[in-house]
Enzyme design. Structure first.
Site, PDB file in Angstrom:
ATOM      1  N   ASP A  96       0.958  -1.092  -0.066  1.00 55.13           N
ATOM      2  CA  ASP A  96       0.071   0.273   0.024  1.00 55.13           C
ATOM      3  C   ASP A  96       0.957   1.306   0.176  1.00 55.13           C
ATOM      4  OD1 ASP A  96      -2.372   1.829   0.361  1.00 55.13           O
ATOM      5  OD2 ASP A  96      -3.091  -0.013   1.547  1.00 55.13           O
ATOM      6  N   ASP A 198      -2.918   4.780  -2.508  1.00 54.80           N
ATOM      7  CA  ASP A 198      -3.844   5.333  -1.690  1.00 54.80           C
ATOM      8  C   ASP A 198      -4.223   6.646  -2.004  1.00 54.80           C
ATOM      9  OD1 ASP A 198      -5.520   4.886   0.856  1.00 54.80           O
ATOM     10  OD2 ASP A 198      -4.244   6.742   1.438  1.00 54.80           O
ATOM     11  N   GLU A 262      -6.261   4.262  -6.138  1.00 52.25           N
ATOM     12  CA  GLU A 262      -7.657   4.771  -5.682  1.00 52.25           C
ATOM     13  C   GLU A 262      -8.028   5.991  -6.190  1.00 52.25           C
ATOM     14  OE1 GLU A 262      -9.492   4.475  -1.233  1.00 52.25           O
ATOM     15  OE2 GLU A 262      -7.801   5.706  -1.258  1.00 52.25           O
ATOM     16  N   HIS A 326     -11.330  -2.293   3.218  1.00 53.95           N
ATOM     17  CA  HIS A 326     -11.583  -1.940   4.638  1.00 53.95           C
ATOM     18  C   HIS A 326     -12.315  -0.773   5.130  1.00 53.95           C
ATOM     19  CE1 HIS A 326      -8.300   0.247   2.437  1.00 53.95           C
ATOM     20  NE2 HIS A 326      -8.128   0.921   3.725  1.00 53.95           N
ATOM     21  N   ASP A 327     -12.686   0.041   3.903  1.00 49.89           N
ATOM     22  CA  ASP A 327     -13.393   1.111   4.211  1.00 49.89           C
ATOM     23  C   ASP A 327     -15.093   0.970   3.802  1.00 49.89           C
ATOM     24  OD1 ASP A 327     -10.874   2.610   4.573  1.00 49.89           O
ATOM     25  OD2 ASP A 327     -10.897   2.848   2.435  1.00 49.89           O
TER      26      ASP A 327
HETATM   27  C1  GLC Z   1      -7.841   5.673   1.868  1.00 48.37           C
HETATM   28  C2  GLC Z   1      -7.852   4.336   2.939  1.00 48.37           C
HETATM   29  C3  GLC Z   1      -8.489   4.701   4.220  1.00 48.37           C
HETATM   30  C4  GLC Z   1      -7.785   5.641   4.837  1.00 48.37           C
HETATM   31  C5  GLC Z   1      -7.510   7.119   3.844  1.00 48.37           C
HETATM   32  C6  GLC Z   1      -6.675   7.916   4.368  1.00 48.37           C
HETATM   33  O1  GLC Z   1      -9.194   6.324   1.595  1.00 48.37           O
HETATM   34  O2  GLC Z   1      -8.380   3.361   2.003  1.00 48.37           O
HETATM   35  O3  GLC Z   1      -8.543   3.468   5.061  1.00 48.37           O
HETATM   36  O4  GLC Z   1      -8.441   5.841   5.958  1.00 48.37           O
HETATM   37  O5  GLC Z   1      -7.217   6.686   2.588  1.00 48.37           O
HETATM   38  O6  GLC Z   1      -5.177   7.501   4.278  1.00 48.37           O
END
Ligand code: GLC
Ligand code: CA
Length: 429
Positions: A96, A198, A262, A326-327
């Protein structure tokens, strides 16, 4: 190793996968012990949610050192073993990569904060207060409230898209770019095969720092009405397309590397996805497609979307599908346990890369966590009540034993009672 276009990616949330040393938190050795499980499952690549040294305010998404391993998870030697053991089973490892922000404990930020003329001052986004001392503009943090945090020492504000302990890096600064590109090379040199990147949609902010416009009531997300800005100046800025091209060019210097990025965490439009695909090198990059994660479970709607998306992307591009991470609430809790085999069949047979969130193969459900045990900092007010992301991050059950075989110790988040012998005494009776 397989081509990326034919690979199945499995996301591990390391805290919750397997604890090897009995402290109740999953770790790298735990993952190593379970590598044969992925061979049985037919997994080609593992994406590790962050394992870097971190104060863990956002459970590792607040990085204090991009080139290390947090002692909770083990050390660099464990990581080297993981790479070696995974590769010997033809399994690729993806890190990640968190380019948008660091922890406020990262040495770069500590330096940046130390004085107005520190050479790293411009590595983050600092702004003068308004004349009345107020925040520089109306930009928000995704985790709620203003995105600006005041620093008394220098009398300036810094910007954070997420927690105030996650200051955003200033990607317009060329030294930041170089340092962050060096991080990619560091992990590639260690043998890593790819990256999940991310919050890329947040990377650049408009240089004018004007207020963002408000959206009309009918466009507001009914679930999160407080998000009433149009995010036209802080999300999906055009500079990102250049960044995607640069980063995929960097990966292209090496053999068979890949990145999945992302894109907007909200319902992203198809044109945006296409623009992102076209900006990177097609066989090296695929932007996350969150549509199936956010759409209602409805066959007709799914078909319409899949046809559109698949037709839009000619053969050279690699589509991807996400139905859990995980979100977001667990697939099983969202669409019903009776539908998850069908969802798996769909994900695994469509052209493109499926990403499978750990435990979805078992139909893991959200675990109700009582409020006094909440640990996630992102508390959202949804449909009239506060929720966190804890329920979808609970430990993986391995056996029917105590703590579901995840750990010999009470785990950091509670496990679904269905998975363990909670009533040992009465069974004996
Ligand atoms: C992304 C991750 C999330 C995190 C955020 C800040 O959206 O998937 O879990 O809290 O970034 O890094
Ligand atoms: Ca552990």
């Amino acid at each position: 190793m397989k081509n990326w276009s034919e690979s199945v990616i499995y996301q591990i949330y390391p805290r919750s996968f397997k604890d090897s040393n009995g402290d109740g938190i999953g770790d790298l050795m735990g993952i190593i012990q379970k590598l044969d499980y992925f061979v049985d499952l037919g997994i080609d690549a593992i994406w590790l949610s962050p394992i870097y040294p971190s104060p863990m305010k956002d459970f590792g998404y607040d990085v204090a050192d991009y080139c290390g391993v947090d002692p909770i998870f083990g050390d660099m030697k464990d990581f080297d073993v993981l790479i070696k053991e995974a590769h010997s089973r033809d399994i690729k490892i993806m890190m990640d990569y968190i380019p948008n922000h660091t922890s406020d404990q990262h040495p770069w930020f500590l330096e940046s904060k130390s004085s107005l003329d520190n050479p790293k001052r411009d590595w983050y986004i600092w702004k003068e207060p308004k004349n009345d001392g107020g925040v520089p503009n109306n930009w928000r943090s995704l985790f709620g409230g203003s995105g600006w945090e005041f620093d008394q020492m220098s009398n300036q504000y810094y910007f954070h898209s997420f927690l105030k302990s996650q200051p955003d890096l200033n990607w317009r600064n060329l030294e930041v770019k170089k340092a962050m590109y060096d991080v990619l090379r560091f992990w590639i040199d260690k043998g890593v095969d790819g990256f999940r990147m991310d919050a890329v949609c947040h990377l650049y902010k408009h240089h004018g720092f004007q207020d963002e416009g408000k959206i009309s009531d009918d466009k507001k997300d009914p679930i999160r009405p407080e998000f009433d800005l149009d995010y036209s100046l802080t999300l999906n800025q055009p500079e990102i397309l250049v960044w995607l091209s640069e980063v995929s060019t960097l990966l292209n210097e090496y053999d068979n590397k890949f990145m999945i990025t992302e894109c907007s965490g909200r319902y992203s439009d198809l044109q945006l996805l296409l623009d992102w695909h076209e900006s990177g090198i097609s066989h090296i990059h695929s932007p996350f497609n969150f549509h199936l994660l956010q759409m209602p479970w409805d066959a007709k709607k799914f078909k319409e979307f899949i046809d559109q998306y698949d037709n839009l992307l000619s053969d050279e591009f690699i589509p991807n599908y996400v139905m859990g991470n995980h979100d977001s609430p667990r697939l099983s809790s969202r669409i019903g346990k009776e539908n998850i085999r069908c969802a798996a069949l769909l994900m695994l047979t469509l052209r493109g890369i499926p990403t499978i969130y750990y435990g979805e193969e078992l139909g893991m459900e959200d675990v109700e966590i009582p409020e006094y045990e909440w640990v996630d900092p992102d508390k959202r007010f949804i449909n009239g009540r506060f929720v966190t992301r804890d329920p979808e991050r609970t430990p993986m059950p391995w056996t029917g034993e105590e703590n579901a075989g995840f750990s010999s110790h009470l785990p950091w988040l509670r496990i679904n009672n269905d998975y363990q012998s909670v009533n040992v005494q009465s069974e004996k009776d």
